[in-house]
Write a protein that holds these residues in place. Structure first.
Motif, PDB file in Angstrom:
ATOM      1  N   ARG A 279       0.838  -1.196   0.000  1.00  0.00           N
ATOM      2  CA  ARG A 279       0.000   0.000   0.000  1.00  0.00           C
ATOM      3  C   ARG A 279       0.874   1.247   0.000  1.00  0.00           C
ATOM      4  O   ARG A 279       1.199   1.770   1.054  1.00  0.00           O
ATOM      5  CB  ARG A 279      -0.886   0.040   1.242  1.00  0.00           C
ATOM      6  N   PRO A 280       1.268   1.725  -1.160  1.00  0.00           N
ATOM      7  CA  PRO A 280       2.081   2.942  -1.184  1.00  0.00           C
ATOM      8  C   PRO A 280       1.288   4.130  -0.631  1.00  0.00           C
ATOM      9  O   PRO A 280       0.090   4.228  -0.859  1.00  0.00           O
ATOM     10  CB  PRO A 280       2.415   3.148  -2.654  1.00  0.00           C
ATOM     11  N   GLY A 281       1.963   4.970   0.066  1.00  0.00           N
ATOM     12  CA  GLY A 281       1.318   6.142   0.648  1.00  0.00           C
ATOM     13  C   GLY A 281       2.115   6.644   1.829  1.00  0.00           C
ATOM     14  O   GLY A 281       3.153   6.097   2.193  1.00  0.00           O
ATOM     15  N   TRP A 282       1.607   7.691   2.442  1.00  0.00           N
ATOM     16  CA  TRP A 282       2.351   8.308   3.538  1.00  0.00           C
ATOM     17  C   TRP A 282       2.111   7.605   4.866  1.00  0.00           C
ATOM     18  O   TRP A 282       2.983   7.637   5.739  1.00  0.00           O
ATOM     19  CB  TRP A 282       2.014   9.798   3.643  1.00  0.00           C
ATOM     20  N   ARG A 283       0.981   6.957   5.075  1.00  0.00           N
ATOM     21  CA  ARG A 283       0.715   6.305   6.369  1.00  0.00           C
ATOM     22  C   ARG A 283       1.663   5.141   6.651  1.00  0.00           C
ATOM     23  O   ARG A 283       2.215   5.054   7.748  1.00  0.00           O
ATOM     24  CB  ARG A 283      -0.725   5.853   6.444  1.00  0.00           C
ATOM     25  N   PRO A 284       1.866   4.217   5.713  1.00  0.00           N
ATOM     26  CA  PRO A 284       2.832   3.144   6.014  1.00  0.00           C
ATOM     27  C   PRO A 284       4.246   3.674   6.222  1.00  0.00           C
ATOM     28  O   PRO A 284       4.975   3.165   7.076  1.00  0.00           O
ATOM     29  CB  PRO A 284       2.773   2.240   4.779  1.00  0.00           C
ATOM     30  N   ARG A 285       4.621   4.696   5.469  1.00  0.00           N
ATOM     31  CA  ARG A 285       5.961   5.272   5.635  1.00  0.00           C
ATOM     32  C   ARG A 285       6.107   5.937   6.992  1.00  0.00           C
ATOM     33  O   ARG A 285       7.143   5.825   7.649  1.00  0.00           O
ATOM     34  CB  ARG A 285       6.268   6.304   4.544  1.00  0.00           C
ATOM     35  N   LEU A 286       5.052   6.624   7.420  1.00  0.00           N
ATOM     36  CA  LEU A 286       5.079   7.274   8.734  1.00  0.00           C
ATOM     37  C   LEU A 286       5.193   6.239   9.849  1.00  0.00           C
ATOM     38  O   LEU A 286       5.996   6.400  10.779  1.00  0.00           O
ATOM     39  CB  LEU A 286       3.824   8.120   8.925  1.00  0.00           C
ATOM     40  N   TRP A 287       4.443   5.142   9.764  1.00  0.00           N
ATOM     41  CA  TRP A 287       4.530   4.097  10.773  1.00  0.00           C
ATOM     42  C   TRP A 287       5.873   3.381  10.731  1.00  0.00           C
ATOM     43  O   TRP A 287       6.333   2.867  11.751  1.00  0.00           O
ATOM     44  CB  TRP A 287       3.382   3.107  10.636  1.00  0.00           C
ATOM     45  N   SER A 288       6.497   3.351   9.560  1.00  0.00           N
ATOM     46  CA  SER A 288       7.832   2.758   9.466  1.00  0.00           C
ATOM     47  C   SER A 288       8.840   3.533  10.298  1.00  0.00           C
ATOM     48  O   SER A 288       9.799   2.962  10.801  1.00  0.00           O
ATOM     49  CB  SER A 288       8.301   2.732   8.015  1.00  0.00           C
ATOM     50  N   VAL A 289       8.617   4.825  10.430  1.00  0.00           N
ATOM     51  CA  VAL A 289       9.524   5.659  11.221  1.00  0.00           C
ATOM     52  C   VAL A 289       9.105   5.686  12.687  1.00  0.00           C
ATOM     53  O   VAL A 289       9.949   5.601  13.581  1.00  0.00           O
ATOM     54  CB  VAL A 289       9.568   7.091  10.642  1.00  0.00           C
ATOM     55  N   LEU A 290       7.814   5.792  12.952  1.00  0.00           N
ATOM     56  CA  LEU A 290       7.339   5.951  14.327  1.00  0.00           C
ATOM     57  C   LEU A 290       7.424   4.674  15.154  1.00  0.00           C
ATOM     58  O   LEU A 290       7.649   4.733  16.361  1.00  0.00           O
ATOM     59  CB  LEU A 290       5.892   6.448  14.324  1.00  0.00           C
ATOM     60  N   LEU A 291       7.229   3.528  14.525  1.00  0.00           N
ATOM     61  CA  LEU A 291       7.209   2.263  15.269  1.00  0.00           C
ATOM     62  C   LEU A 291       8.510   1.994  16.034  1.00  0.00           C
ATOM     63  O   LEU A 291       8.474   1.687  17.218  1.00  0.00           O
ATOM     64  CB  LEU A 291       6.885   1.109  14.317  1.00  0.00           C
ATOM     65  N   PRO A 292       9.683   2.128  15.420  1.00  0.00           N
ATOM     66  CA  PRO A 292      10.907   1.843  16.183  1.00  0.00           C
ATOM     67  C   PRO A 292      11.474   3.035  16.939  1.00  0.00           C
ATOM     68  O   PRO A 292      12.507   2.909  17.584  1.00  0.00           O
ATOM     69  CB  PRO A 292      11.890   1.399  15.104  1.00  0.00           C
ATOM     70  N   LEU A 293      10.801   4.178  16.895  1.00  0.00           N
ATOM     71  CA  LEU A 293      11.369   5.393  17.484  1.00  0.00           C
ATOM     72  C   LEU A 293      11.611   5.258  18.984  1.00  0.00           C
ATOM     73  O   LEU A 293      12.709   5.555  19.469  1.00  0.00           O
ATOM     74  CB  LEU A 293      10.445   6.570  17.189  1.00  0.00           C
ATOM     75  N   VAL A 294      10.639   4.785  19.734  1.00  0.00           N
ATOM     76  CA  VAL A 294      10.785   4.698  21.197  1.00  0.00           C
ATOM     77  C   VAL A 294      11.778   3.620  21.609  1.00  0.00           C
ATOM     78  O   VAL A 294      12.715   3.901  22.365  1.00  0.00           O
ATOM     79  CB  VAL A 294       9.409   4.500  21.867  1.00  0.00           C
ATOM     80  N   PRO A 295      11.653   2.368  21.142  1.00  0.00           N
ATOM     81  CA  PRO A 295      12.600   1.361  21.631  1.00  0.00           C
ATOM     82  C   PRO A 295      14.035   1.621  21.221  1.00  0.00           C
ATOM     83  O   PRO A 295      14.952   1.443  22.018  1.00  0.00           O
ATOM     84  CB  PRO A 295      12.105   0.045  21.037  1.00  0.00           C
ATOM     85  N   VAL A 296      14.250   2.059  19.995  1.00  0.00           N
ATOM     86  CA  VAL A 296      15.619   2.327  19.556  1.00  0.00           C
ATOM     87  C   VAL A 296      16.156   3.589  20.231  1.00  0.00           C
ATOM     88  O   VAL A 296      17.323   3.647  20.620  1.00  0.00           O
ATOM     89  CB  VAL A 296      15.692   2.430  18.015  1.00  0.00           C
ATOM     90  N   GLY A 297      15.308   4.580  20.419  1.00  0.00           N
ATOM     91  CA  GLY A 297      15.738   5.803  21.101  1.00  0.00           C
ATOM     92  C   GLY A 297      16.085   5.559  22.562  1.00  0.00           C
ATOM     93  O   GLY A 297      17.086   6.081  23.074  1.00  0.00           O
ATOM     94  N   VAL A 298      15.276   4.751  23.238  1.00  0.00           N
ATOM     95  CA  VAL A 298      15.556   4.449  24.650  1.00  0.00           C
ATOM     96  C   VAL A 298      16.835   3.634  24.779  1.00  0.00           C
ATOM     97  O   VAL A 298      17.669   3.896  25.649  1.00  0.00           O
ATOM     98  CB  VAL A 298      14.357   3.714  25.291  1.00  0.00           C
ATOM     99  N   SER A 299      17.011   2.654  23.909  1.00  0.00           N
ATOM    100  CA  SER A 299      18.236   1.856  23.998  1.00  0.00           C
ATOM    101  C   SER A 299      19.464   2.690  23.655  1.00  0.00           C
ATOM    102  O   SER A 299      20.531   2.494  24.230  1.00  0.00           O
ATOM    103  CB  SER A 299      18.146   0.634  23.091  1.00  0.00           C
ATOM    104  N   ALA A 300      19.325   3.638  22.745  1.00  0.00           N
ATOM    105  CA  ALA A 300      20.440   4.548  22.450  1.00  0.00           C
ATOM    106  C   ALA A 300      20.743   5.444  23.641  1.00  0.00           C
ATOM    107  O   ALA A 300      21.910   5.691  23.967  1.00  0.00           O
ATOM    108  CB  ALA A 300      20.123   5.397  21.220  1.00  0.00           C
ATOM    109  N   ALA A 301      19.704   5.906  24.319  1.00  0.00           N
ATOM    110  CA  ALA A 301      19.917   6.751  25.496  1.00  0.00           C
ATOM    111  C   ALA A 301      20.586   5.973  26.618  1.00  0.00           C
ATOM    112  O   ALA A 301      21.473   6.494  27.303  1.00  0.00           O
ATOM    113  CB  ALA A 301      18.582   7.316  25.974  1.00  0.00           C
ATOM    114  N   VAL A 302      20.197   4.725  26.804  1.00  0.00           N
ATOM    115  CA  VAL A 302      20.822   3.908  27.842  1.00  0.00           C
ATOM    116  C   VAL A 302      22.291   3.662  27.506  1.00  0.00           C
ATOM    117  O   VAL A 302      23.152   3.631  28.386  1.00  0.00           O
ATOM    118  CB  VAL A 302      20.060   2.572  28.006  1.00  0.00           C
ATOM    119  N   THR A 303      22.590   3.501  26.233  1.00  0.00           N
ATOM    120  CA  THR A 303      23.973   3.276  25.823  1.00  0.00           C
ATOM    121  C   THR A 303      24.821   4.526  26.018  1.00  0.00           C
ATOM    122  O   THR A 303      25.975   4.430  26.425  1.00  0.00           O
ATOM    123  CB  THR A 303      24.017   2.850  24.343  1.00  0.00           C
TER     124      THR A 303
END
Length: 115
Positions: A38-62
């Motif tokens: 499904r091309p469009g902006w919603r899947p692309r937006l979720w592709s960015v938002l989904l890993p934002l918290v876990p990867v950001g938190v693990s980066a902050a802990v590191t």
């Protein structure tokens, strides 16, 4: 203090990271397939938002605390595993699998069998 230690406040912060390691690659593969189907902006937006918290938190802990001496291998290991391996590779696999499958089905006439 849940368990009687002074740094128990990290437990709710690290829960997304602990859940991301086993389930994140499956979610990222599904989002990659969604982006391909499904091309469009919603899947692309979720592709960015989904890993934002876990990867950001693990980066902050590191990286934190800033007064501690940083070891280069910790930062390289975090970048290789979380930012390089767990996050984009499953997305690329889902996207890269869905696109050729859809192309082959389109060439065959939509994938529906007559009969």
């Amino acid at each position: 203090m849940t368990f009687g230690y002074a740094d128990d406040w990290w437990v709710p912060v690290l829960c997304p990271v602990l859940l991301w390691v086993p389930f994140g690659p499956f979610l990222r593969g599904a989002v990659g397939a969604w982006c391909a189907a499904r091309p469009g902006w919603r899947p692309r937006l979720w592709s960015v938002l989904l890993p934002l918290v876990p990867v950001g938190v693990s980066a902050a802990v590191t990286v934190l605390p800033p007064d501690q001496e940083k070891r280069t291998e910790d930062l390289v290991g975090h970048a290789a595993v979380h930012i390089g391996g767990i996050t984009p590779l499953p997305w690329l696999l889902g996207y890269g699998t869905t696109r050729p499958v859809r192309a082959v089905r389109a060439r065959r006439g939509g994938g529906a069998s007559a009969g």
